[in-house]
Design a protein around this motif. Structure first.
Motif: not given
Length: 256
Positions: A170-172, A175-177, A181-184, A192-194
């Motif tokens: 669920e946490e992962e 983070l993916v979402l 959102d940050l990429k957009s 977040e990647e760490e």
């Protein structure tokens, strides 16, 4: 102007972090072997490796080494029980410090830590019977009680870890979402990647831990059934024990 030194509270943390990175293999090994679980798991590897050799009939029955290996395996088994003296207190404290945020969680924690704690408590008397201080006629009953307690404890532990695995997923997913959102927004997402990488490692270790518990649970069932049944053949049981020992050794190595 004098250079400002880092706050006292930060210095030890930085020092420990650098020391941890610079620690070599022998220093790490020394810390590992200083722990009760470190020695116990190395003995466990030795014991179940010996069991695999003996149960697979690699060595001829007439060979003197075969008899020596049987004696070694038996002695290591008794030694491991001695290393568990007082270990049930660890489970009592874990139960006391558990976060009971729901009735289900409370029940599972009680089953897990309660079962394992009772198993370690009874194992002390099994050890005393093996060493001759308690009459050997009680050994069989004590071992049966110990096996049932171990089985119940592992059922609870597996259930808790499956819940933890779902929580990590669920946490992962969250983070993916967040990263998308940050990429957009064309924003940085290194942090977040760490976190994603750490969650991946955490999930992998949790899965290993479940495999370990399933292996130990299988051996507990084998002890309850006195090894009766095709699935509980000596080679399979010894292999399950070795898998469990290797996984726990890996986890303990990373934690020290």
């Amino acid at each position: 102007m004098a250079t400002q030194s880092p706050p006292p509270s930060e210095t030890p943390k930085t020092h420990l972090s650098q020391a941890s990175k610079e620690r070599d293999f022998l220093t790490h090994l020394e810390v590992y072997l200083a722990k009760r679980d470190g020695i116990d798991k190395l003995l466990k590897i030795s014991r179940y490796a010996s069991k695999i050799i003996l149960s697979s009939s690699i060595l001829p029955q007439t060979l003197d080494l075969n008899h020596r290996l049987k004696s070694f395996e038996s002695s290591v088994g008794i030694s491991r029980k001695a290393f568990r003296l007082g270990k049930f207190i660890q489970d009592i404290n874990s139960l006391r410090n558990s976060n009971f945020n729901s009735t289900e969680n409370k029940i599972l924690n009680f089953i897990s830590y309660g079962g394992e704690g009772f198993y370690y408590f009874v194992e002390q008397f099994v050890w005393l019977s093996k060493t001759g201080l308690i009459d050997a006629k009680y050994s069989s009953k004590l071992q049966k009680i110990s096996a049932w307690a171990e089985f119940v404890g592992y059922l609870g532990s597996i259930s808790l870890k499956i819940r933890d695995l779902r929580r990590i997923d669920e946490e992962e997913g969250f983070l993916v979402l967040k990263i998308e959102d940050l990429k957009s927004r064309v924003c940085g997402f290194d942090k977040e990647e760490e976190e994603m990488r750490k969650l991946g490692v955490k999930r992998f270790l949790k899965k290993l831990s479940i495999v370990q518990d399933v292996s130990d649970c299988l051996m507990a069932i084998g002890d309850i059934r006195d090894g009766k049944g095709r699935i509980f053949n000596p080679v399979l049981m010894a292999s399950a024990g070795l898998i469990s020992a290797l996984i726990s050794t890996h986890k303990n190595w990373l934690s020290c």
